[in-house]
Design a protein around this motif. Sequence first.
Motif, PDB file in Angstrom:
ATOM      1  N   TYR A  52       0.823  -1.225   0.000  1.00  0.00           N
ATOM      2  CA  TYR A  52       0.000   0.000   0.000  1.00  0.00           C
ATOM      3  C   TYR A  52       0.854   1.270   0.000  1.00  0.00           C
ATOM      4  O   TYR A  52       0.609   2.189  -0.771  1.00  0.00           O
ATOM      5  N   ALA A  67      -4.512   1.374  -3.801  1.00  0.00           N
ATOM      6  CA  ALA A  67      -5.616   1.924  -2.995  1.00  0.00           C
ATOM      7  C   ALA A  67      -6.683   0.854  -2.762  1.00  0.00           C
ATOM      8  O   ALA A  67      -6.888  -0.031  -3.592  1.00  0.00           O
ATOM      9  N   SER A  68      -7.364   0.972  -1.634  1.00  0.00           N
ATOM     10  CA  SER A  68      -8.295  -0.091  -1.221  1.00  0.00           C
ATOM     11  C   SER A  68      -9.675  -0.004  -1.881  1.00  0.00           C
ATOM     12  O   SER A  68     -10.403  -0.985  -1.906  1.00  0.00           O
ATOM     13  N   ARG A  69     -10.072   1.164  -2.338  1.00  0.00           N
ATOM     14  CA  ARG A  69     -11.446   1.418  -2.832  1.00  0.00           C
ATOM     15  C   ARG A  69     -12.505   1.141  -1.747  1.00  0.00           C
ATOM     16  O   ARG A  69     -13.648   0.830  -2.041  1.00  0.00           O
ATOM     17  N   LEU A  70     -12.119   1.287  -0.490  1.00  0.00           N
ATOM     18  CA  LEU A  70     -13.097   1.081   0.595  1.00  0.00           C
ATOM     19  C   LEU A  70     -13.891   2.356   0.900  1.00  0.00           C
ATOM     20  O   LEU A  70     -14.846   2.321   1.672  1.00  0.00           O
ATOM     21  N   SER A  71     -13.480   3.483   0.309  1.00  0.00           N
ATOM     22  CA  SER A  71     -14.045   4.773   0.737  1.00  0.00           C
ATOM     23  C   SER A  71     -15.573   4.877   0.640  1.00  0.00           C
ATOM     24  O   SER A  71     -16.176   5.463   1.539  1.00  0.00           O
ATOM     25  N   GLU A 101      -3.808   7.382   6.666  1.00  0.00           N
ATOM     26  CA  GLU A 101      -4.863   7.887   5.767  1.00  0.00           C
ATOM     27  C   GLU A 101      -6.226   7.822   6.450  1.00  0.00           C
ATOM     28  O   GLU A 101      -7.065   8.701   6.270  1.00  0.00           O
ATOM     29  N   GLN A 105      -9.050  10.941   7.227  1.00  0.00           N
ATOM     30  CA  GLN A 105     -10.513  10.902   7.123  1.00  0.00           C
ATOM     31  C   GLN A 105     -11.135  11.355   8.455  1.00  0.00           C
ATOM     32  O   GLN A 105     -12.074  12.160   8.493  1.00  0.00           O
ATOM     33  N   ASN A 162      -6.694   8.844  -4.797  1.00  0.00           N
ATOM     34  CA  ASN A 162      -6.394  10.168  -4.254  1.00  0.00           C
ATOM     35  C   ASN A 162      -5.577  11.024  -5.226  1.00  0.00           C
ATOM     36  O   ASN A 162      -5.852  12.202  -5.444  1.00  0.00           O
ATOM     37  N   ARG A 165      -7.599  12.613  -7.875  1.00  0.00           N
ATOM     38  CA  ARG A 165      -8.428  13.718  -7.346  1.00  0.00           C
ATOM     39  C   ARG A 165      -7.575  14.981  -7.230  1.00  0.00           C
ATOM     40  O   ARG A 165      -8.030  16.092  -7.529  1.00  0.00           O
ATOM     41  N   ASP A 193     -18.164   8.342  -2.598  1.00  0.00           N
ATOM     42  CA  ASP A 193     -17.744   8.643  -1.224  1.00  0.00           C
ATOM     43  C   ASP A 193     -17.833  10.136  -0.918  1.00  0.00           C
ATOM     44  O   ASP A 193     -17.292  10.597   0.090  1.00  0.00           O
ATOM     45  N   SER A 195     -18.082  13.419   0.484  1.00  0.00           N
ATOM     46  CA  SER A 195     -18.465  13.958   1.797  1.00  0.00           C
ATOM     47  C   SER A 195     -17.949  15.375   1.834  1.00  0.00           C
ATOM     48  O   SER A 195     -16.845  15.653   1.348  1.00  0.00           O
ATOM     49  N   ASN A 199     -14.023  16.004   1.120  1.00  0.00           N
ATOM     50  CA  ASN A 199     -13.864  16.651  -0.183  1.00  0.00           C
ATOM     51  C   ASN A 199     -13.316  18.071   0.006  1.00  0.00           C
ATOM     52  O   ASN A 199     -12.416  18.513  -0.718  1.00  0.00           O
TER      53      ASN A 199
HETATM   54  C1  LIG Z   1      -9.589  16.855  -4.161  1.00  0.00           C
HETATM   55  C2  LIG Z   1      -9.873  15.697  -3.228  1.00  0.00           C
HETATM   56  C3  LIG Z   1     -11.180  15.372  -2.926  1.00  0.00           C
HETATM   57  C4  LIG Z   1     -11.456  14.309  -2.053  1.00  0.00           C
HETATM   58  N1  LIG Z   1     -12.768  14.016  -1.753  1.00  0.00           N
HETATM   59  C5  LIG Z   1     -13.051  13.017  -0.887  1.00  0.00           C
HETATM   60  C6  LIG Z   1     -14.389  12.708  -0.533  1.00  0.00           C
HETATM   61  O1  LIG Z   1     -15.340  13.364  -0.949  1.00  0.00           O
HETATM   62  N2  LIG Z   1     -14.597  11.663   0.310  1.00  0.00           N
HETATM   63  C7  LIG Z   1     -13.582  10.914   0.829  1.00  0.00           C
HETATM   64  O2  LIG Z   1     -13.839   9.970   1.592  1.00  0.00           O
HETATM   65  N3  LIG Z   1     -12.300  11.204   0.524  1.00  0.00           N
HETATM   66  C8  LIG Z   1     -11.995  12.217  -0.315  1.00  0.00           C
HETATM   67  N4  LIG Z   1     -10.699  12.500  -0.637  1.00  0.00           N
HETATM   68  C9  LIG Z   1      -9.631  11.748   0.040  1.00  0.00           C
HETATM   69  C10 LIG Z   1      -9.117  10.512  -0.718  1.00  0.00           C
HETATM   70  O3  LIG Z   1      -8.818  10.858  -2.030  1.00  0.00           O
HETATM   71  C11 LIG Z   1     -10.106   9.347  -0.728  1.00  0.00           C
HETATM   72  O4  LIG Z   1     -10.554   9.069   0.587  1.00  0.00           O
HETATM   73  C12 LIG Z   1      -9.448   8.083  -1.266  1.00  0.00           C
HETATM   74  O5  LIG Z   1      -8.941   8.319  -2.555  1.00  0.00           O
HETATM   75  C13 LIG Z   1     -10.456   6.958  -1.298  1.00  0.00           C
HETATM   76  O6  LIG Z   1      -9.941   5.831  -1.921  1.00  0.00           O
HETATM   77  P1  LIG Z   1      -9.530   4.546  -1.102  1.00  0.00           P
HETATM   78  O7  LIG Z   1     -10.651   4.090  -0.240  1.00  0.00           O
HETATM   79  O8  LIG Z   1      -8.980   3.559  -2.074  1.00  0.00           O
HETATM   80  O9  LIG Z   1      -8.367   5.112  -0.200  1.00  0.00           O
HETATM   81  P2  LIG Z   1      -7.161   4.354   0.523  1.00  0.00           P
HETATM   82  O10 LIG Z   1      -5.906   4.963   0.039  1.00  0.00           O
HETATM   83  O11 LIG Z   1      -7.297   2.877   0.415  1.00  0.00           O
HETATM   84  O12 LIG Z   1      -7.334   4.816   2.046  1.00  0.00           O
HETATM   85  C14 LIG Z   1      -8.192   4.152   2.960  1.00  0.00           C
HETATM   86  C15 LIG Z   1      -9.176   5.130   3.545  1.00  0.00           C
HETATM   87  O13 LIG Z   1      -8.475   6.195   4.184  1.00  0.00           O
HETATM   88  C16 LIG Z   1      -9.192   7.414   3.989  1.00  0.00           C
HETATM   89  N5  LIG Z   1      -8.355   8.328   3.196  1.00  0.00           N
HETATM   90  C17 LIG Z   1      -7.361   8.020   2.321  1.00  0.00           C
HETATM   91  N6  LIG Z   1      -6.784   9.143   1.849  1.00  0.00           N
HETATM   92  C18 LIG Z   1      -7.432  10.173   2.418  1.00  0.00           C
HETATM   93  C19 LIG Z   1      -7.301  11.594   2.333  1.00  0.00           C
HETATM   94  N7  LIG Z   1      -6.364  12.177   1.585  1.00  0.00           N
HETATM   95  N8  LIG Z   1      -8.182  12.370   3.028  1.00  0.00           N
HETATM   96  C20 LIG Z   1      -9.150  11.802   3.803  1.00  0.00           C
HETATM   97  N9  LIG Z   1      -9.287  10.461   3.930  1.00  0.00           N
HETATM   98  C21 LIG Z   1      -8.463   9.662   3.253  1.00  0.00           C
HETATM   99  C22 LIG Z   1     -10.459   7.072   3.252  1.00  0.00           C
HETATM  100  O14 LIG Z   1     -11.491   6.843   4.178  1.00  0.00           O
HETATM  101  C23 LIG Z   1     -10.055   5.805   2.524  1.00  0.00           C
HETATM  102  O15 LIG Z   1     -11.161   4.998   2.184  1.00  0.00           O
HETATM  103  C24 LIG Z   1     -10.395  13.568  -1.486  1.00  0.00           C
HETATM  104  C25 LIG Z   1      -9.072  13.906  -1.798  1.00  0.00           C
HETATM  105  C26 LIG Z   1      -8.819  14.961  -2.659  1.00  0.00           C
HETATM  106  C27 LIG Z   1      -7.394  15.299  -2.986  1.00  0.00           C
END
Ligand SMILES: Cc1cc2nc3c(=O)[nH]c(=O)nc-3n(C[C@H](O)[C@H](O)[C@H](O)COP(=O)(O)OP(=O)(O)OC[C@H]3O[C@@H](n4cnc5c(N)ncnc54)[C@H](O)[C@@H]3O)c2cc1C
Length: 399
Positions: A52, A67-71, A101, A105, A162, A165, A193, A195, A199
Amino acid sequence: MSDLPVPTVGDEAGWVREHLGALLVDEVRPSSIRGGQTLADAALAAFDVAGYANRRNEVWPVAARGASRLSPYIRHGLLTLPRVWRDVRGPSADVAKFRDELLWQEYARHLYFRVGLEMGRSLRFSVLERGAPAPERAGWPDDMACVALVTRELRDEGWLPNQARMWLASHWSVRGGRGWRDGEDLMFRHLLDGSRAANRVGWQWTVGALTGKPYGFSRQQVERRAPGVCGTCALKSQCPIQQWPDDHEPEPRPMADPRLRRGTVEPTAAEGGIPDQVWITAESLGDDDPALRAYPHLPAVFVWDAPLLARLRLSSVRLVFLAECLADLSTRRELEVRVGEPTVELAGRRLAATDAPVPGWRSRAAAVGPVAVEEWPWLVPPHGGPVTSFTAWRRSARI
Ligand SMILES: Cc1cc2nc3c(=O)[nH]c(=O)nc-3n(C[C@H](O)[C@H](O)[C@H](O)COP(=O)(O)OP(=O)(O)OC[C@H]3O[C@@H](n4cnc5c(N)ncnc54)[C@H](O)[C@@H]3O)c2cc1C
Protein backbone atom coordinates in the motif's frame (compact mmCIF):
# COMPACT_ATOMS: atom_id res chain seq x y z
CA MET A 1 -44.33 13.31 0.15
CA SER A 2 -44.67 9.54 0.21
CA ASP A 3 -44.02 6.05 1.35
CA LEU A 4 -42.04 3.97 -1.18
CA PRO A 5 -41.60 0.24 -1.66
CA VAL A 6 -38.25 -1.06 -0.39
CA PRO A 7 -35.65 -1.60 -3.16
CA THR A 8 -34.94 -5.25 -3.84
CA VAL A 9 -31.50 -6.79 -4.31
CA GLY A 10 -30.71 -6.96 -8.03
CA ASP A 11 -33.23 -4.33 -9.13
CA GLU A 12 -31.84 -1.21 -7.46
CA ALA A 13 -31.22 0.69 -10.71
CA GLY A 14 -34.78 -0.05 -11.83
CA TRP A 15 -36.04 1.11 -8.44
CA VAL A 16 -34.12 4.40 -8.69
CA ARG A 17 -35.46 4.99 -12.19
CA GLU A 18 -39.02 4.33 -11.10
CA HIS A 19 -39.10 6.12 -7.75
CA LEU A 20 -36.50 8.89 -7.86
CA GLY A 21 -37.10 10.01 -11.44
CA ALA A 22 -37.71 13.64 -10.50
CA LEU A 23 -34.27 13.82 -8.85
CA LEU A 24 -32.24 12.27 -11.68
CA VAL A 25 -29.69 14.28 -13.64
CA ASP A 26 -28.25 11.51 -15.82
CA GLU A 27 -28.96 8.06 -17.21
CA VAL A 28 -29.36 5.58 -14.37
CA ARG A 29 -26.52 3.09 -14.05
CA PRO A 30 -24.61 1.37 -11.26
CA SER A 31 -20.91 1.74 -10.50
CA SER A 32 -18.76 -1.37 -10.43
CA ILE A 33 -18.43 -0.61 -6.69
CA ARG A 34 -21.72 -1.95 -5.42
CA GLY A 35 -23.40 -0.90 -2.19
CA GLY A 36 -24.49 -2.88 0.85
CA GLN A 37 -23.09 -4.33 4.05
CA THR A 38 -22.53 -7.75 2.51
CA LEU A 39 -20.27 -6.35 -0.20
CA ALA A 40 -18.57 -3.94 2.20
CA ASP A 41 -17.61 -6.87 4.45
CA ALA A 42 -16.34 -8.80 1.42
CA ALA A 43 -14.29 -5.82 0.18
CA LEU A 44 -12.65 -5.37 3.58
CA ALA A 45 -11.87 -9.09 3.86
CA ALA A 46 -10.38 -9.11 0.34
CA PHE A 47 -8.20 -6.01 0.76
CA ASP A 48 -4.51 -6.82 0.95
CA VAL A 49 -2.59 -3.91 2.43
CA ALA A 50 0.84 -5.30 1.41
CA GLY A 51 2.47 -2.76 -0.93
CA TYR A 52 0.00 0.00 0.00
CA ALA A 53 2.66 2.53 1.02
CA ASN A 54 4.38 2.29 -2.36
CA ARG A 55 1.38 1.88 -4.60
CA ARG A 56 -1.42 3.97 -3.09
CA ASN A 57 -0.69 6.85 -5.50
CA GLU A 58 -0.61 4.77 -8.69
CA VAL A 59 -3.31 5.81 -11.14
CA TRP A 60 -2.82 3.66 -14.22
CA PRO A 61 -2.89 0.80 -15.14
CA VAL A 62 -5.58 -0.26 -12.68
CA ALA A 63 -3.61 -3.41 -11.77
CA ALA A 64 -0.75 -1.24 -10.43
CA ARG A 65 -2.96 0.51 -7.88
CA GLY A 66 -2.56 -0.06 -4.16
CA ALA A 67 -5.62 1.92 -3.00
CA SER A 68 -8.29 -0.09 -1.22
CA ARG A 69 -11.45 1.42 -2.83
CA LEU A 70 -13.10 1.08 0.59
CA SER A 71 -14.05 4.77 0.74
CA PRO A 72 -17.70 4.47 -0.39
CA TYR A 73 -18.27 1.95 2.40
CA ILE A 74 -16.43 4.09 4.93
CA ARG A 75 -18.31 7.19 3.83
CA HIS A 76 -21.71 5.60 4.39
CA GLY A 77 -20.87 3.92 7.68
CA LEU A 78 -20.92 0.37 6.31
CA LEU A 79 -17.33 0.15 7.51
CA THR A 80 -16.61 2.27 10.57
CA LEU A 81 -13.12 3.72 10.89
CA PRO A 82 -12.47 1.82 14.18
CA ARG A 83 -13.32 -1.45 12.45
CA VAL A 84 -11.13 -0.78 9.42
CA TRP A 85 -8.30 0.37 11.69
CA ARG A 86 -8.53 -2.88 13.66
CA ASP A 87 -9.12 -5.35 10.83
CA VAL A 88 -6.49 -4.34 8.29
CA ARG A 89 -3.39 -6.41 9.02
CA GLY A 90 -0.15 -6.83 7.10
CA PRO A 91 3.38 -5.46 6.81
CA SER A 92 3.87 -2.80 9.48
CA ALA A 93 5.00 0.01 7.14
CA ASP A 94 1.93 -0.52 4.94
CA VAL A 95 -0.43 -0.73 7.90
CA ALA A 96 1.10 2.44 9.37
CA LYS A 97 0.65 4.36 6.10
CA PHE A 98 -2.88 3.06 5.68
CA ARG A 99 -3.78 4.05 9.24
CA ASP A 100 -2.37 7.52 8.57
CA GLU A 101 -4.86 7.89 5.77
CA LEU A 102 -7.70 6.72 8.01
CA LEU A 103 -6.62 9.48 10.38
CA TRP A 104 -6.91 12.02 7.56
CA GLN A 105 -10.51 10.90 7.12
CA GLU A 106 -11.08 11.21 10.84
CA TYR A 107 -9.44 14.63 10.93
CA ALA A 108 -11.74 15.86 8.14
CA ARG A 109 -14.74 14.68 10.15
CA HIS A 110 -13.54 16.45 13.30
CA LEU A 111 -12.85 19.67 11.41
CA TYR A 112 -16.31 19.62 9.82
CA PHE A 113 -17.91 18.73 13.15
CA ARG A 114 -16.19 21.70 14.80
CA VAL A 115 -16.74 24.43 12.20
CA GLY A 116 -19.49 22.99 9.99
CA LEU A 117 -20.55 24.97 6.95
CA GLU A 118 -17.88 27.61 7.57
CA MET A 119 -15.46 25.05 6.17
CA GLY A 120 -16.78 25.79 2.69
CA ARG A 121 -15.89 29.48 2.83
CA SER A 122 -13.27 30.66 0.40
CA LEU A 123 -11.62 34.07 0.34
CA ARG A 124 -9.48 34.12 -2.75
CA PHE A 125 -12.06 32.66 -5.10
CA SER A 126 -15.14 34.32 -3.73
CA VAL A 127 -15.28 36.75 -6.68
CA LEU A 128 -15.28 33.95 -9.22
CA GLU A 129 -17.85 32.09 -7.23
CA ARG A 130 -20.30 34.91 -7.54
CA GLY A 131 -20.34 34.37 -11.30
CA ALA A 132 -21.86 31.37 -13.04
CA PRO A 133 -20.14 28.10 -12.14
CA ALA A 134 -17.51 27.12 -14.68
CA PRO A 135 -18.70 24.31 -16.97
CA GLU A 136 -17.17 20.94 -16.14
CA ARG A 137 -15.52 20.35 -19.50
CA ALA A 138 -13.81 23.74 -19.55
CA GLY A 139 -12.14 22.98 -16.22
CA TRP A 140 -11.34 19.36 -17.10
CA PRO A 141 -10.78 19.35 -20.90
CA ASP A 142 -11.38 16.15 -22.85
CA ASP A 143 -8.41 16.63 -25.18
CA MET A 144 -5.84 15.94 -22.46
CA ALA A 145 -5.56 12.14 -22.23
CA CYS A 146 -4.64 12.21 -18.52
CA VAL A 147 -7.58 14.43 -17.56
CA ALA A 148 -10.00 12.53 -19.84
CA LEU A 149 -8.88 9.19 -18.37
CA VAL A 150 -9.67 10.18 -14.81
CA THR A 151 -12.81 12.26 -15.47
CA ARG A 152 -14.21 9.24 -17.36
CA GLU A 153 -13.59 7.05 -14.33
CA LEU A 154 -15.03 9.70 -12.03
CA ARG A 155 -18.23 9.86 -14.10
CA ASP A 156 -18.58 6.12 -14.76
CA GLU A 157 -17.45 4.69 -11.42
CA GLY A 158 -17.98 7.56 -9.00
CA TRP A 159 -14.53 6.92 -7.57
CA LEU A 160 -10.89 7.93 -8.14
CA PRO A 161 -7.59 7.28 -6.38
CA ASN A 162 -6.39 10.17 -4.25
CA GLN A 163 -3.67 11.15 -6.73
CA ALA A 164 -6.19 11.59 -9.56
CA ARG A 165 -8.43 13.72 -7.35
CA MET A 166 -5.41 15.95 -6.70
CA TRP A 167 -4.77 16.21 -10.45
CA LEU A 168 -8.33 17.30 -11.15
CA ALA A 169 -8.48 19.73 -8.23
CA SER A 170 -5.14 21.26 -9.14
CA HIS A 171 -5.94 21.54 -12.84
CA TRP A 172 -9.25 23.19 -12.00
CA SER A 173 -8.00 25.73 -9.49
CA VAL A 174 -4.22 26.03 -9.26
CA ARG A 175 -3.61 26.10 -13.02
CA GLY A 176 -7.10 27.03 -14.25
CA GLY A 177 -7.77 29.76 -11.65
CA ARG A 178 -11.33 28.53 -11.16
CA GLY A 179 -13.01 28.74 -7.77
CA TRP A 180 -12.36 25.59 -5.79
CA ARG A 181 -15.91 25.59 -4.44
CA ASP A 182 -17.32 25.07 -7.95
CA GLY A 183 -14.87 22.25 -8.64
CA GLU A 184 -15.56 20.72 -5.27
CA ASP A 185 -19.31 20.77 -5.96
CA LEU A 186 -18.86 19.10 -9.32
CA MET A 187 -16.58 16.40 -7.98
CA PHE A 188 -18.93 15.83 -5.05
CA ARG A 189 -21.83 15.16 -7.42
CA HIS A 190 -20.02 12.23 -8.98
CA LEU A 191 -18.29 10.65 -5.98
CA LEU A 192 -19.77 7.59 -4.26
CA ASP A 193 -17.74 8.64 -1.22
CA GLY A 194 -18.51 12.35 -1.63
CA SER A 195 -18.47 13.96 1.80
CA ARG A 196 -18.28 17.68 2.45
CA ALA A 197 -15.74 16.97 5.18
CA ALA A 198 -13.15 15.01 3.16
CA ASN A 199 -13.86 16.65 -0.18
CA ARG A 200 -13.34 20.14 1.23
CA VAL A 201 -10.18 19.09 3.05
CA GLY A 202 -8.92 17.54 -0.22
CA TRP A 203 -9.63 20.68 -2.26
CA GLN A 204 -8.30 23.04 0.39
CA TRP A 205 -5.17 20.94 0.72
CA THR A 206 -4.67 21.06 -3.06
CA VAL A 207 -5.06 24.84 -3.33
CA GLY A 208 -2.64 25.27 -0.44
CA ALA A 209 -5.14 26.62 2.10
CA LEU A 210 -4.15 23.96 4.63
CA THR A 211 -0.42 23.83 4.03
CA GLY A 212 0.57 27.15 2.49
CA LYS A 213 1.81 25.23 -0.57
CA PRO A 214 -0.48 24.58 -3.54
CA TYR A 215 -0.13 21.21 -5.28
CA GLY A 216 1.04 21.72 -8.87
CA PHE A 217 -0.09 19.16 -11.43
CA SER A 218 2.24 18.62 -14.37
CA ARG A 219 3.24 16.03 -16.96
CA GLN A 220 5.86 14.62 -14.64
CA GLN A 221 3.21 13.16 -12.29
CA VAL A 222 1.33 11.61 -15.20
CA GLU A 223 4.48 9.94 -16.55
CA ARG A 224 5.26 8.62 -13.08
CA ARG A 225 1.79 7.54 -11.90
CA ALA A 226 0.14 6.62 -15.19
CA PRO A 227 2.97 5.49 -17.47
CA GLY A 228 2.01 5.23 -21.13
CA VAL A 229 -0.92 7.64 -21.00
CA CYS A 230 1.03 10.61 -22.42
CA GLY A 231 1.96 8.48 -25.45
CA THR A 232 -1.76 8.19 -26.34
CA CYS A 233 -2.45 11.93 -26.01
CA ALA A 234 -3.29 14.11 -29.01
CA LEU A 235 -1.43 16.91 -27.21
CA LYS A 236 1.71 14.92 -26.41
CA SER A 237 4.00 17.28 -28.35
CA GLN A 238 2.27 20.43 -27.12
CA CYS A 239 1.41 19.33 -23.62
CA PRO A 240 -0.39 22.13 -21.75
CA ILE A 241 0.99 20.85 -18.44
CA GLN A 242 4.55 20.20 -19.61
CA GLN A 243 5.90 22.61 -17.02
CA TRP A 244 5.07 23.10 -13.40
CA PRO A 245 2.25 25.68 -13.06
CA ASP A 246 3.30 29.28 -12.47
CA ASP A 247 3.91 30.15 -8.89
CA HIS A 248 0.54 30.48 -7.35
CA GLU A 249 0.07 32.06 -4.02
CA PRO A 250 -1.66 29.66 -1.68
CA GLU A 251 -5.21 30.49 -0.87
CA PRO A 252 -5.38 31.94 2.63
CA ARG A 253 -6.96 29.84 5.29
CA PRO A 254 -10.66 30.34 4.61
CA MET A 255 -11.61 30.99 8.19
CA ALA A 256 -10.14 33.10 10.91
CA ASP A 257 -12.56 31.24 13.11
CA PRO A 258 -11.49 31.00 16.76
CA ARG A 259 -13.17 27.57 16.95
CA LEU A 260 -10.30 26.24 14.85
CA ARG A 261 -7.95 26.71 17.78
CA ARG A 262 -10.19 25.62 20.60
CA GLY A 263 -13.75 24.45 21.01
CA THR A 264 -16.12 21.64 21.73
CA VAL A 265 -19.42 20.69 20.18
CA GLU A 266 -22.22 19.49 22.40
CA PRO A 267 -23.66 16.09 21.52
CA THR A 268 -27.22 16.08 20.17
CA ALA A 269 -29.62 15.85 23.08
CA ALA A 270 -32.21 13.07 23.18
CA GLU A 271 -35.82 13.96 23.98
CA GLY A 272 -36.01 10.89 26.22
CA GLY A 273 -38.41 7.96 25.99
CA ILE A 274 -38.70 4.58 24.39
CA PRO A 275 -38.18 4.51 20.61
CA ASP A 276 -40.19 2.34 18.26
CA GLN A 277 -38.10 2.91 15.09
CA VAL A 278 -34.46 3.60 14.18
CA TRP A 279 -33.88 6.54 11.86
CA ILE A 280 -30.97 5.87 9.53
CA THR A 281 -29.40 8.27 7.03
CA ALA A 282 -26.70 8.15 4.36
CA GLU A 283 -24.18 9.01 7.09
CA SER A 284 -24.54 5.60 8.67
CA LEU A 285 -26.24 2.76 6.82
CA GLY A 286 -24.30 -0.22 8.15
CA ASP A 287 -25.08 -2.98 10.61
CA ASP A 288 -22.59 -1.35 13.02
CA ASP A 289 -24.62 1.85 13.16
CA PRO A 290 -24.79 2.41 16.95
CA ALA A 291 -28.56 2.99 16.98
CA LEU A 292 -29.24 -0.12 14.87
CA ARG A 293 -27.00 -2.07 17.26
CA ALA A 294 -28.66 -0.62 20.37
CA TYR A 295 -32.16 -1.53 19.12
CA PRO A 296 -31.69 -4.78 17.19
CA HIS A 297 -35.39 -5.62 17.09
CA LEU A 298 -36.77 -2.28 15.95
CA PRO A 299 -37.61 -1.54 12.32
CA ALA A 300 -35.56 1.15 10.56
CA VAL A 301 -36.75 4.14 8.54
CA PHE A 302 -34.83 5.95 5.78
CA VAL A 303 -35.97 9.15 4.06
CA TRP A 304 -34.62 10.21 0.66
CA ASP A 305 -34.24 13.92 1.36
CA ALA A 306 -35.92 15.29 -1.77
CA PRO A 307 -35.17 19.03 -1.29
CA LEU A 308 -31.49 18.27 -0.53
CA LEU A 309 -31.12 15.88 -3.47
CA ALA A 310 -32.76 18.36 -5.83
CA ARG A 311 -30.12 20.89 -4.76
CA LEU A 312 -27.14 18.54 -4.87
CA ARG A 313 -27.92 16.99 -8.30
CA LEU A 314 -26.07 13.77 -7.48
CA SER A 315 -25.05 11.38 -10.20
CA SER A 316 -27.23 8.26 -10.45
CA VAL A 317 -24.30 5.98 -9.55
CA ARG A 318 -24.49 7.40 -6.01
CA LEU A 319 -28.28 7.02 -5.83
CA VAL A 320 -28.04 3.40 -7.03
CA PHE A 321 -25.26 2.74 -4.49
CA LEU A 322 -27.53 4.03 -1.69
CA ALA A 323 -30.46 1.95 -2.97
CA GLU A 324 -28.15 -1.09 -2.93
CA CYS A 325 -27.31 -0.40 0.71
CA LEU A 326 -31.02 -0.21 1.58
CA ALA A 327 -31.89 -3.36 -0.39
CA ASP A 328 -29.15 -5.30 1.37
CA LEU A 329 -30.16 -3.98 4.81
CA SER A 330 -33.79 -4.95 4.17
CA THR A 331 -32.74 -8.61 3.96
CA ARG A 332 -31.95 -8.42 7.69
CA ARG A 333 -34.20 -5.63 9.05
CA GLU A 334 -37.71 -4.46 8.61
CA LEU A 335 -37.26 -1.20 6.69
CA GLU A 336 -39.54 1.70 5.78
CA VAL A 337 -38.42 3.92 2.88
CA ARG A 338 -39.86 7.36 2.24
CA VAL A 339 -39.09 10.37 0.04
CA GLY A 340 -39.70 14.00 0.98
CA GLU A 341 -38.54 16.52 3.57
CA PRO A 342 -37.22 14.39 6.49
CA THR A 343 -38.50 16.68 9.22
CA VAL A 344 -42.02 16.43 7.75
CA GLU A 345 -41.85 12.71 6.98
CA LEU A 346 -40.63 11.89 10.49
CA ALA A 347 -42.66 14.36 12.51
CA GLY A 348 -44.25 12.92 15.63
CA ARG A 349 -42.34 9.63 15.60
CA ARG A 350 -40.47 8.06 18.48
CA LEU A 351 -37.08 7.55 16.91
CA ALA A 352 -33.66 6.31 17.93
CA ALA A 353 -30.75 7.66 15.89
CA THR A 354 -26.97 7.96 15.77
CA ASP A 355 -25.49 11.42 16.36
CA ALA A 356 -23.91 12.09 12.95
CA PRO A 357 -21.15 14.75 13.11
CA VAL A 358 -22.47 16.80 10.19
CA PRO A 359 -24.47 20.02 10.29
CA GLY A 360 -27.23 18.75 7.96
CA TRP A 361 -28.07 15.83 10.21
CA ARG A 362 -27.86 17.90 13.37
CA SER A 363 -30.23 20.60 12.11
CA ARG A 364 -32.77 18.00 10.98
CA ALA A 365 -32.39 16.11 14.25
CA ALA A 366 -33.13 19.32 16.17
CA ALA A 367 -36.48 19.49 14.36
CA VAL A 368 -37.26 15.77 14.43
CA GLY A 369 -36.30 15.32 18.12
CA PRO A 370 -35.18 11.69 18.38
CA VAL A 371 -36.10 10.19 21.75
CA ALA A 372 -32.81 8.26 21.93
CA VAL A 373 -29.46 9.31 20.47
CA GLU A 374 -26.42 7.02 20.28
CA GLU A 375 -22.86 8.31 20.13
CA TRP A 376 -21.04 8.52 16.77
CA PRO A 377 -18.38 5.77 16.44
CA TRP A 378 -15.32 8.03 16.47
CA LEU A 379 -11.89 6.58 15.79
CA VAL A 380 -10.42 9.37 17.92
CA PRO A 381 -12.67 10.93 20.58
CA PRO A 382 -13.25 14.66 19.98
CA HIS A 383 -10.90 16.91 21.91
CA GLY A 384 -11.11 20.64 22.51
CA GLY A 385 -7.64 21.38 21.08
CA PRO A 386 -6.71 22.82 17.69
CA VAL A 387 -8.05 21.53 14.37
CA THR A 388 -6.04 24.17 12.48
CA SER A 389 -4.04 21.43 10.72
CA PHE A 390 -3.87 17.65 10.59
CA THR A 391 -0.61 17.75 12.53
CA ALA A 392 -1.93 20.06 15.25
CA TRP A 393 -5.12 18.02 15.62
CA ARG A 394 -3.17 14.77 15.78
CA ARG A 395 -0.71 16.12 18.31
CA SER A 396 -3.52 17.28 20.56
CA ALA A 397 -5.15 13.85 20.28
CA ARG A 398 -1.79 12.28 21.24
CA ILE A 399 -1.65 9.87 18.30
C1 LIG B 1 -9.59 16.85 -4.16
C2 LIG B 1 -9.87 15.70 -3.23
C3 LIG B 1 -11.18 15.37 -2.93
C4 LIG B 1 -11.46 14.31 -2.05
N1 LIG B 1 -12.77 14.02 -1.75
C5 LIG B 1 -13.05 13.02 -0.89
C6 LIG B 1 -14.39 12.71 -0.53
O1 LIG B 1 -15.34 13.36 -0.95
N2 LIG B 1 -14.60 11.66 0.31
C7 LIG B 1 -13.58 10.91 0.83
O2 LIG B 1 -13.84 9.97 1.59
N3 LIG B 1 -12.30 11.20 0.52
C8 LIG B 1 -12.00 12.22 -0.31
N4 LIG B 1 -10.70 12.50 -0.64
C9 LIG B 1 -9.63 11.75 0.04
C10 LIG B 1 -9.12 10.51 -0.72
O3 LIG B 1 -8.82 10.86 -2.03
C11 LIG B 1 -10.11 9.35 -0.73
O4 LIG B 1 -10.55 9.07 0.59
C12 LIG B 1 -9.45 8.08 -1.27
O5 LIG B 1 -8.94 8.32 -2.56
C13 LIG B 1 -10.46 6.96 -1.30
O6 LIG B 1 -9.94 5.83 -1.92
P1 LIG B 1 -9.53 4.55 -1.10
O7 LIG B 1 -10.65 4.09 -0.24
O8 LIG B 1 -8.98 3.56 -2.07
O9 LIG B 1 -8.37 5.11 -0.20
P2 LIG B 1 -7.16 4.35 0.52
O10 LIG B 1 -5.91 4.96 0.04
O11 LIG B 1 -7.30 2.88 0.42
O12 LIG B 1 -7.33 4.82 2.05
C14 LIG B 1 -8.19 4.15 2.96
C15 LIG B 1 -9.18 5.13 3.54
O13 LIG B 1 -8.47 6.19 4.18
C16 LIG B 1 -9.19 7.41 3.99
N5 LIG B 1 -8.36 8.33 3.20
C17 LIG B 1 -7.36 8.02 2.32
N6 LIG B 1 -6.78 9.14 1.85
C18 LIG B 1 -7.43 10.17 2.42
C19 LIG B 1 -7.30 11.59 2.33
N7 LIG B 1 -6.36 12.18 1.59
N8 LIG B 1 -8.18 12.37 3.03
C20 LIG B 1 -9.15 11.80 3.80
N9 LIG B 1 -9.29 10.46 3.93
C21 LIG B 1 -8.46 9.66 3.25
C22 LIG B 1 -10.46 7.07 3.25
O14 LIG B 1 -11.49 6.84 4.18
C23 LIG B 1 -10.06 5.80 2.52
O15 LIG B 1 -11.16 5.00 2.18
C24 LIG B 1 -10.40 13.57 -1.49
C25 LIG B 1 -9.07 13.91 -1.80
C26 LIG B 1 -8.82 14.96 -2.66
C27 LIG B 1 -7.39 15.30 -2.99
